[in-house]
Write a protein that holds these residues in place. Structure first.
Motif, PDB file in Angstrom:
ATOM      1  N   ASN A 101      -7.196  -2.328  -7.934  1.00 51.22           N
ATOM      2  CA  ASN A 101      -7.788  -1.077  -9.467  1.00 51.22           C
ATOM      3  C   ASN A 101      -8.373  -0.362  -8.005  1.00 51.22           C
ATOM      4  N   ASP A 102      -8.093  -0.038  -6.927  1.00 51.28           N
ATOM      5  CA  ASP A 102      -9.467   0.756  -5.968  1.00 51.28           C
ATOM      6  C   ASP A 102      -7.928   1.985  -5.521  1.00 51.28           C
ATOM      7  N   PHE A 103      -6.991   1.792  -5.525  1.00 49.25           N
ATOM      8  CA  PHE A 103      -5.745   2.748  -5.518  1.00 49.25           C
ATOM      9  C   PHE A 103      -6.123   3.142  -7.035  1.00 49.25           C
ATOM     10  N   GLY A 104      -6.874   3.082  -8.171  1.00 48.12           N
ATOM     11  CA  GLY A 104      -6.449   3.935  -8.711  1.00 48.12           C
ATOM     12  C   GLY A 104      -5.552   4.521  -9.957  1.00 48.12           C
ATOM     13  N   ILE A 105      -5.412   2.959  -9.809  1.00 51.88           N
ATOM     14  CA  ILE A 105      -4.008   2.479 -10.876  1.00 51.88           C
ATOM     15  C   ILE A 105      -4.158   2.818 -12.344  1.00 51.88           C
ATOM     16  N   ASN A 106      -3.638   2.958 -13.365  1.00 53.99           N
ATOM     17  CA  ASN A 106      -4.047   3.619 -14.556  1.00 53.99           C
ATOM     18  C   ASN A 106      -3.722   2.060 -15.647  1.00 53.99           C
ATOM     19  N   TYR A 107      -2.940   1.050 -15.147  1.00 58.51           N
ATOM     20  CA  TYR A 107      -2.765   0.186 -16.300  1.00 58.51           C
ATOM     21  C   TYR A 107      -1.602  -0.924 -14.461  1.00 58.51           C
ATOM     22  N   TYR A 108      -2.341  -2.174 -15.630  1.00 57.75           N
ATOM     23  CA  TYR A 108      -2.047  -3.447 -14.587  1.00 57.75           C
ATOM     24  C   TYR A 108      -1.795  -4.047 -15.539  1.00 57.75           C
ATOM     25  N   LEU A 109      -0.464  -4.811 -15.633  1.00 58.51           N
ATOM     26  CA  LEU A 109       0.634  -5.816 -16.556  1.00 58.51           C
ATOM     27  C   LEU A 109       1.102  -7.197 -15.834  1.00 58.51           C
ATOM     28  N   GLU A 110      -0.122  -8.223 -16.332  1.00 57.13           N
ATOM     29  CA  GLU A 110       0.786  -9.532 -15.957  1.00 57.13           C
ATOM     30  C   GLU A 110       1.375  -9.988 -17.126  1.00 57.13           C
ATOM     31  N   ILE A 111       2.663 -10.700 -16.345  1.00 61.22           N
ATOM     32  CA  ILE A 111       3.306 -11.374 -17.279  1.00 61.22           C
ATOM     33  C   ILE A 111       2.628 -12.681 -16.852  1.00 61.22           C
ATOM     34  N   GLU A 112       3.121 -14.225 -17.238  1.00 55.96           N
ATOM     35  CA  GLU A 112       3.017 -15.551 -17.187  1.00 55.96           C
ATOM     36  C   GLU A 112       4.743 -15.577 -16.796  1.00 55.96           C
ATOM     37  N   PHE A 113       5.228 -16.299 -15.628  1.00 58.73           N
ATOM     38  CA  PHE A 113       6.008 -16.493 -15.144  1.00 58.73           C
ATOM     39  C   PHE A 113       6.771 -17.424 -15.725  1.00 58.73           C
ATOM     40  N   THR A 114       7.899 -18.447 -16.154  1.00 52.24           N
ATOM     41  CA  THR A 114       8.274 -19.494 -16.456  1.00 52.24           C
ATOM     42  C   THR A 114       9.707 -19.616 -16.567  1.00 52.24           C
ATOM     43  N   LYS A 115      10.120 -20.816 -16.578  1.00 52.71           N
ATOM     44  CA  LYS A 115      11.699 -20.922 -16.648  1.00 52.71           C
ATOM     45  C   LYS A 115      12.211 -19.951 -17.402  1.00 52.71           C
ATOM     46  N   GLU A 116      11.632 -19.634 -19.037  1.00 50.74           N
ATOM     47  CA  GLU A 116      12.863 -19.147 -19.703  1.00 50.74           C
ATOM     48  C   GLU A 116      12.414 -17.669 -19.227  1.00 50.74           C
ATOM     49  N   LEU A 117      11.445 -17.468 -18.820  1.00 45.47           N
ATOM     50  CA  LEU A 117      11.352 -15.427 -18.387  1.00 45.47           C
ATOM     51  C   LEU A 117      12.225 -15.495 -17.198  1.00 45.47           C
ATOM     52  N   SER A 118      12.477 -16.430 -16.326  1.00 41.50           N
ATOM     53  CA  SER A 118      13.477 -16.412 -15.122  1.00 41.50           C
ATOM     54  C   SER A 118      14.846 -16.297 -14.848  1.00 41.50           C
TER      55      SER A 118
ATOM     56  N   GLN B  58       0.850  -0.756  -0.012  1.00 37.31           N
ATOM     57  CA  GLN B  58       0.075   0.454   0.179  1.00 37.31           C
ATOM     58  C   GLN B  58       1.175   1.399   0.276  1.00 37.31           C
ATOM     59  N   THR B  59       1.716   1.219   0.962  1.00 38.51           N
ATOM     60  CA  THR B  59       2.294   2.536   0.990  1.00 38.51           C
ATOM     61  C   THR B  59       3.787   2.912  -0.328  1.00 38.51           C
ATOM     62  N   LEU B  60       3.842   1.064  -1.147  1.00 42.44           N
ATOM     63  CA  LEU B  60       4.649   1.184  -2.389  1.00 42.44           C
ATOM     64  C   LEU B  60       3.605   1.905  -3.481  1.00 42.44           C
ATOM     65  N   PHE B  61       2.558   1.741  -3.524  1.00 46.30           N
ATOM     66  CA  PHE B  61       1.663   1.685  -4.338  1.00 46.30           C
ATOM     67  C   PHE B  61       0.695   3.878  -4.179  1.00 46.30           C
ATOM     68  N   ASN B  62       0.991   3.842  -2.922  1.00 38.96           N
ATOM     69  CA  ASN B  62       0.356   5.583  -2.737  1.00 38.96           C
ATOM     70  C   ASN B  62       1.595   6.312  -3.202  1.00 38.96           C
ATOM     71  N   LYS B  63       2.970   5.710  -3.128  1.00 37.78           N
ATOM     72  CA  LYS B  63       4.429   7.034  -3.696  1.00 37.78           C
ATOM     73  C   LYS B  63       4.216   6.697  -5.145  1.00 37.78           C
ATOM     74  N   LEU B  64       3.427   5.618  -5.571  1.00 41.60           N
ATOM     75  CA  LEU B  64       3.708   5.586  -7.377  1.00 41.60           C
ATOM     76  C   LEU B  64       3.093   6.457  -7.719  1.00 41.60           C
ATOM     77  N   ILE B  65       1.730   6.689  -6.700  1.00 41.71           N
ATOM     78  CA  ILE B  65       0.457   7.551  -7.929  1.00 41.71           C
ATOM     79  C   ILE B  65       1.192   8.899  -6.656  1.00 41.71           C
ATOM     80  N   THR B  66       1.122   9.087  -6.038  1.00 41.21           N
ATOM     81  CA  THR B  66       2.089  10.665  -5.794  1.00 41.21           C
ATOM     82  C   THR B  66       2.725  11.305  -6.669  1.00 41.21           C
ATOM     83  N   ILE B  67       3.564   9.916  -6.658  1.00 39.99           N
ATOM     84  CA  ILE B  67       4.689  10.828  -7.787  1.00 39.99           C
ATOM     85  C   ILE B  67       4.298  11.127  -9.342  1.00 39.99           C
TER      86      ILE B  67
END
Length: 301
Positions: free
Chosen positions: A81-98, A32-41
């Motif tokens: 979403n309740d924080f008012g974030i503009n974009y949520y991007l989800e990555i499929e985490f695989t061994k290749e991505l690691s 929550q602290t991270l998201f709030n600072k993200l929004i403030t900046i």
């Protein structure tokens, strides 16, 4: 909030992006602290906000550990979403991505229009955690720092800490980490062995919709949501055939719950589970549990 799975088309943002990344299990006070600072900046610099997450915990792929979580994916996205974030991007985490190098990850961020990032000073990213704060500072990204959050005996708030507290049945301190929310689980009510019905304490047997990191085996004071209404309740977590079983008794409730999806919110530990020599002994204990639960709600209205 625009939600996208990993793909290489542009986010079509008209403004530069400031981003942070992680699995964000539980959306605890540190998150929550991270998201709030993200929004403030973002507001100060006329950025749009972007949160980058993964379809599962990275450790579950690299270490093949069971993917137990504090929140379902749907609830996590809703809370973000309740924080008012503009974009949520989800990555499929695989061994290749690691095996992605820190430099490759930074290049990927920049390709999406990310101009700034906000991280913890001990951040590790990329293959084998080779990327650090120094790696980010050497890139073209503007880097902002977010401090850790501490509770209790100077413990850093983290998903791991919350899970440890739950396993230790310390619901109160786990909820402090998750505040203003409490730890909860959701599941469908299914038929069980119906032992509770025979002694006048019919319980709702939950088929959980998520692989939750459950509290330790014990009996807890809870509140339970049925059809958007909350009821006082007590909930037992036990093991049967090496599988966790969750059963909830709702106070002053006599409706049919089968096949309903309900939510159980944990408030505090009531007692450790006991072995009983007879159903009569179990009934005596449950009556005491009920009395203690009623007293709890009277004193914590």
């Amino acid at each position: 909030m625009k939600i996208k799975n990993l793909s290489f088309q542009s986010l079509l943002s008209s403004k530069p992006l400031i981003a942070c990344w992680g699995f964000f299990d539980g959306i605890h006070q540190g998150h929550q602290t991270l998201f709030n600072k993200l929004i403030t900046i973002a507001k100060t610099n006329n950025y749009e906000t972007c949160i980058i997450s993964f379809n599962e915990k990275p450790q579950s792929v690299t270490d093949e550990i069971a993917n137990q979580v504090l929140l379902s994916k749907e609830d996590k996205i809703k809370r973000i979403n309740d924080f008012g974030i503009n974009y949520y991007l989800e990555i499929e985490f695989t061994k290749e991505l690691s095996r992605t190098s820190p430099q490759q990850f930074i290049a990927w961020l920049i390709s999406y229009g990310v101009k700034s990032v906000i991280v913890n000073r001990n951040v590790r990213f990329g293959y084998q955690g080779q990327g650090t704060i120094k790696t980010l500072h050497k890139s073209s990204l503007q880097v902002y720092l977010c401090d850790d959050v501490f509770v209790g005996n100077h413990d850093k708030v983290s998903s791991t800490l919350v899970k440890q507290l739950l396993q230790n049945k310390d619901i109160i301190n786990a909820n402090l980490c998750l505040a203003p929310n409490e730890y909860y689980i959701t599941g469908k009510v299914v038929h069980g062995i119906k032992e509770g019905h025979t002694i006048g304490f019919p319980t709702a047997n939950l088929e959980l919709n998520t692989n939750y990191a459950l509290p330790g085996v014990a009996t807890y004071i809870t509140v339970t949501q049925v059809d958007d209404k909350w009821y006082q309740s007590m909930t037992v977590i036990m093991m049967r055939n090496n599988v966790p079983l969750v059963e909830t008794y709702l106070l002053n409730f006599n409706q049919n719950l089968y096949d309903k999806v309900i939510t159980v919110k944990f408030l505090t530990w009531l007692r450790d589970n006991l072995r009983f020599s007879s159903l009569d002994d179990l009934k005596v204990q449950l009556r005491q549990d009920l009395e203690d639960t009623v007293d709890y709600f009277k004193n914590n209205s």
